[in-house]
Motif scaffolding. Structure first.
Motif, PDB file in Angstrom:
ATOM      1  N   ASP A 398       0.865  -1.183   0.000  1.00  0.00           N
ATOM      2  CA  ASP A 398       0.000   0.000   0.000  1.00  0.00           C
ATOM      3  C   ASP A 398       0.902   1.234   0.000  1.00  0.00           C
ATOM      4  O   ASP A 398       1.729   1.408   0.908  1.00  0.00           O
ATOM      5  CB  ASP A 398      -0.897  -0.018   1.241  1.00  0.00           C
ATOM      6  N   ALA A 399       0.750   2.093  -1.014  1.00  0.00           N
ATOM      7  CA  ALA A 399       1.674   3.217  -1.191  1.00  0.00           C
ATOM      8  C   ALA A 399       1.593   4.202  -0.023  1.00  0.00           C
ATOM      9  O   ALA A 399       2.587   4.844   0.319  1.00  0.00           O
ATOM     10  CB  ALA A 399       1.379   3.927  -2.505  1.00  0.00           C
ATOM     11  N   GLU A 400       0.422   4.319   0.592  1.00  0.00           N
ATOM     12  CA  GLU A 400       0.286   5.302   1.673  1.00  0.00           C
ATOM     13  C   GLU A 400       0.701   4.740   3.034  1.00  0.00           C
ATOM     14  O   GLU A 400       1.511   5.321   3.734  1.00  0.00           O
ATOM     15  CB  GLU A 400      -1.149   5.822   1.725  1.00  0.00           C
ATOM     16  N   SER A 401       0.157   3.594   3.390  1.00  0.00           N
ATOM     17  CA  SER A 401       0.443   3.053   4.735  1.00  0.00           C
ATOM     18  C   SER A 401       1.761   2.268   4.780  1.00  0.00           C
ATOM     19  O   SER A 401       2.253   1.959   5.865  1.00  0.00           O
ATOM     20  CB  SER A 401      -0.679   2.114   5.165  1.00  0.00           C
ATOM     21  N   GLU A 402       2.314   1.957   3.616  1.00  0.00           N
ATOM     22  CA  GLU A 402       3.540   1.147   3.492  1.00  0.00           C
ATOM     23  C   GLU A 402       3.364  -0.280   4.022  1.00  0.00           C
ATOM     24  O   GLU A 402       4.331  -0.974   4.307  1.00  0.00           O
ATOM     25  CB  GLU A 402       4.728   1.818   4.187  1.00  0.00           C
ATOM     26  N   ALA A 427       2.091  -8.497  12.115  1.00  0.00           N
ATOM     27  CA  ALA A 427       2.685  -7.498  13.024  1.00  0.00           C
ATOM     28  C   ALA A 427       2.271  -6.078  12.626  1.00  0.00           C
ATOM     29  O   ALA A 427       2.555  -5.128  13.339  1.00  0.00           O
ATOM     30  CB  ALA A 427       4.210  -7.621  12.993  1.00  0.00           C
ATOM     31  N   ASP A 428       1.602  -5.970  11.476  1.00  0.00           N
ATOM     32  CA  ASP A 428       1.188  -4.671  10.946  1.00  0.00           C
ATOM     33  C   ASP A 428       2.400  -3.739  10.814  1.00  0.00           C
ATOM     34  O   ASP A 428       2.328  -2.549  11.106  1.00  0.00           O
ATOM     35  CB  ASP A 428       0.108  -4.043  11.849  1.00  0.00           C
ATOM     36  N   ALA A 429       3.504  -4.321  10.388  1.00  0.00           N
ATOM     37  CA  ALA A 429       4.749  -3.556  10.243  1.00  0.00           C
ATOM     38  C   ALA A 429       4.854  -3.005   8.819  1.00  0.00           C
ATOM     39  O   ALA A 429       4.399  -3.648   7.873  1.00  0.00           O
ATOM     40  CB  ALA A 429       5.936  -4.477  10.513  1.00  0.00           C
ATOM     41  N   PRO A 430       5.463  -1.821   8.651  1.00  0.00           N
ATOM     42  CA  PRO A 430       5.684  -1.328   7.288  1.00  0.00           C
ATOM     43  C   PRO A 430       6.697  -2.224   6.570  1.00  0.00           C
ATOM     44  O   PRO A 430       7.545  -2.859   7.223  1.00  0.00           O
ATOM     45  CB  PRO A 430       6.246   0.077   7.507  1.00  0.00           C
ATOM     46  N   TYR A 431       6.631  -2.251   5.258  1.00  0.00           N
ATOM     47  CA  TYR A 431       7.524  -3.138   4.490  1.00  0.00           C
ATOM     48  C   TYR A 431       8.989  -2.803   4.716  1.00  0.00           C
ATOM     49  O   TYR A 431       9.882  -3.630   4.551  1.00  0.00           O
ATOM     50  CB  TYR A 431       7.179  -3.088   2.991  1.00  0.00           C
ATOM     51  N   THR A 432       9.238  -1.534   5.139  1.00  0.00           N
ATOM     52  CA  THR A 432      10.621  -1.094   5.325  1.00  0.00           C
ATOM     53  C   THR A 432      11.333  -1.904   6.422  1.00  0.00           C
ATOM     54  O   THR A 432      12.563  -2.007   6.418  1.00  0.00           O
ATOM     55  CB  THR A 432      10.649   0.402   5.675  1.00  0.00           C
ATOM     56  N   VAL A 433      10.560  -2.475   7.331  1.00  0.00           N
ATOM     57  CA  VAL A 433      11.182  -3.313   8.375  1.00  0.00           C
ATOM     58  C   VAL A 433      11.912  -4.486   7.720  1.00  0.00           C
ATOM     59  O   VAL A 433      13.053  -4.795   8.070  1.00  0.00           O
ATOM     60  CB  VAL A 433      10.115  -3.819   9.385  1.00  0.00           C
ATOM     61  N   ILE A 434      11.243  -5.114   6.746  1.00  0.00           N
ATOM     62  CA  ILE A 434      11.886  -6.256   6.069  1.00  0.00           C
ATOM     63  C   ILE A 434      12.966  -5.747   5.119  1.00  0.00           C
ATOM     64  O   ILE A 434      14.028  -6.355   4.979  1.00  0.00           O
ATOM     65  CB  ILE A 434      10.854  -7.109   5.302  1.00  0.00           C
ATOM     66  N   GLN A 435      12.715  -4.621   4.497  1.00  0.00           N
ATOM     67  CA  GLN A 435      13.703  -4.093   3.547  1.00  0.00           C
ATOM     68  C   GLN A 435      15.041  -3.842   4.252  1.00  0.00           C
ATOM     69  O   GLN A 435      16.112  -4.025   3.676  1.00  0.00           O
ATOM     70  CB  GLN A 435      13.182  -2.798   2.925  1.00  0.00           C
ATOM     71  N   ARG A 436      14.980  -3.400   5.529  1.00  0.00           N
ATOM     72  CA  ARG A 436      16.215  -3.090   6.260  1.00  0.00           C
ATOM     73  C   ARG A 436      16.773  -4.282   7.029  1.00  0.00           C
ATOM     74  O   ARG A 436      17.818  -4.186   7.661  1.00  0.00           O
ATOM     75  CB  ARG A 436      15.931  -1.986   7.283  1.00  0.00           C
TER      76      ARG A 436
END
Ligand SMILES: Cc1cc2nc3c(=O)[nH]c(=O)nc-3n(C[C@H](O)[C@H](O)[C@H](O)COP(=O)(O)OP(=O)(O)OC[C@H]3O[C@@H](n4cnc5c(N)ncnc54)[C@H](O)[C@@H]3O)c2cc1C
Length: 459
Positions: A398-402, A427-436
């Protein structure tokens, strides 16, 4: 006279036994009724035996591919179907006995072996005995749909259940239905050595998946020699000597397919027609699935339906999750809901498909702003090292909520790798958690952060 219980469970599928354990632990005098095999579909004629057979089929496939890895097998590869079945039977027996012993040795639980039928909102008849309880839990599952096609009664067709008795190699297996169950059997029997034709109504395999996923699955199967007839509305069956002629209106290829055996894999129907639901006043939908609310209660107070029979899931994990939801609401004052769960399942061809959340098609239909990442397995080092580069990974954000909206991983380990995404979604985590995240090299999973670093707007 009726035998009184606090609770009655009908069916020992994937939810009933766990529910029995919880109810008896809570001090409820409980009865459980099973008319056939303890453990139900998954244990006896579903997940466990098919995955055991898929493993044998993969062994045959890898043996034939030995040369690709520099392994020379001096002689032919022979698949002994009697041994394949015996291995499968041993694995099934272990699980079946596990559930049987668990049920028969549980304190405060009475086991009835027979067909359970509701006679009212709080009574069930089994083997002529009338049982009574304020709480009734239905876990009766489903069975293979046998559609009323012309000529169907004139042939000896197979279903997922009778396939379990096959200990020989069909010369030419015609699989009717190109969806999850049909495709597993199709690839497995091709690998065992049968000629296999899949006859599928839709214009692409596994229509619920995205078109690119369907296409890649078709390629994987065709690469191994599975013949596929799409756009085939089956007109009927006819016996011709030892052969079966399947007539089909096909978009491509000759109309009739002549095979030695036919497997019907065109869907499942719930075991609700002979359950006395009308006598108890329990509502079903037009396909016979028991209507339940978000906490699995039927319209009749004191009666719940869990597992495939409620139409809210068609998997072992959804059935078990139903048990967890029901137990949480009944005993823990924990308001878990069916709508809390995220779609997750596998298609166990080889390489497998792991799925989570929405498909790309569903995301597009939702109209939201989204990002997409896709990576072919041919780019994944681990896949190349193993010479298994078919398939791809795809993720929707989702582009807004990530937040991750959905993912499809078709490729080696796809059924396992998908879980890191499922867990991030829960976990309702943004995708950036996995990206990093730092993932282990060399794995397929290590390329997920890379894929997430290269997202594009979903046009
Ligand atoms: C070939 C195949 C492969 C599959 N592979 C997978 C997989 O890989 N992963 C996955 O998650 N799912 C898979 N499934 C689906 C999975 O098997 C089911 O979703 C799962 O078994 C859940 O079923 P359930 O708990 O609703 O009941 P079931 O397991 O269907 O059990 C219901 C039980 O109730 C009994 N029963 C029915 N009516 C009565 C009655 N009136 N009285 C007494 N007893 C009764 C039946 O005999 C049965 O034992 C597969 C299914 C098939 C057919």
């Amino acid at each position: 006279m009726s035998e009184k219980f606090d609770a009655i469970i009908i069916g020992t599928g994937q939810a009933g036994p766990a529910m029995a354990q919880r109810m008896t632990q809570e001090g409820l005098k409980t009865a459980i009724i099973e008319r056939k095999l303890f453990g139900g579909t998954c244990v006896n004629v579903g997940c466990i035996p098919t995955k055991a057979l898929v493993a044998s089929a993969r062994a045959a496939y890898m043996a034939r591919r030995g040369g690709d890895f520099g392994v020379v097998i001096d002689g032919g590869i022979i698949v002994d179907m009697k041994q394949v079945k015996a291995r499968k039977d041993g694995i099934v027996l272990q699980s079946n006995q596990g559930v049987t012993n668990w049920m028969k040795n549980m304190n405060n639980l009475t086991v009835y072996e027979g067909h359970g039928c509701l006679e009212s909102a709080n009574t069930v008849r089994v083997n002529g005995e009338l049982l009574e309880a304020k709480k009734i839990v239905i876990n009766v599952g489903g069975r293979a749909l046998v559609p009323d096609m012309p000529g169907i009664d004139t042939i000896d067709y197979l279903t997922n259940s009778s396939m379990m008795e096959v200990d020989f190699l069909p010369d030419h297996l015609v699989v009717i239905g190109g969806s999850y169950i049909g495709l597993e059997f199709a690839q497995m029997y091709r690998r065992f050595g049968s000629r296999v034709t899949v006859v599928h109504r839709g214009d692409r395999l596994v229509n619920r998946e995205d078109p690119d996923v369907s296409e890649a699955i078709k390629e994987i199967l065709e690469n191994e020699g599975v013949e596929i007839r799409l756009g085939a509305t089956c007109a009927g069956f006819e016996k011709r000597g030892d052969q079966v002629v399947v007539t089909a209106n096909c978009a491509s290829g000759p109309e009739a397919v002549v095979g030695s055996h036919v497997l019907l894999a065109v869907g499942r129907i719930p075991n609700t027609h002979d359950l006395g639901l009308e006598a108890a006043g329990v509502e079903v939908d037009r396909r016979g699935f028991i209507t339940v609310d978000d906490m699995l209660a039927t319209n009749v107070p004191g009666i719940w339906a869990i597992g495939d029979a409620n139409g809210k899931g068609a998997f072992t994990h959804t059935s078990y999750n139903d048990y967890e939801i029901l137990a949480a609401n009944m005993f823990d004052n924990d308001p878990r809901r069916v709508s809390d769960r995220i779609t997750a399942y596998g298609l166990f061809i080889d390489p497998p498909l792991g799925r989570a959340g929405m498909t790309e098609t569903q995301v597009r239909e939702s109209g939201r702003k989204a990002l997409i990442g896709k990576m072919m397995m041919a780019r994944v080092g681990r896949a190349r090292e193993r010479s298994e580069t078919q398939g791809f990974m795809k993720i929707l954000i989702d582009a807004e909520s990530e937040r991750i909206l959905g993912a499809s991983i078709l490729g080696i380990g796809g059924d396992e790798i998908i879980h890191s995404l499922i867990d991030a979604m829960y976990a309702d985590a943004p995708y950036t958690v996995i990206q990093r995240a730092m993932h282990i090299h060399p794995t397929v999973s290590e390329l997920i952060p890379t894929m997430l670093g290269d997202l594009k707007p979903l046009e």
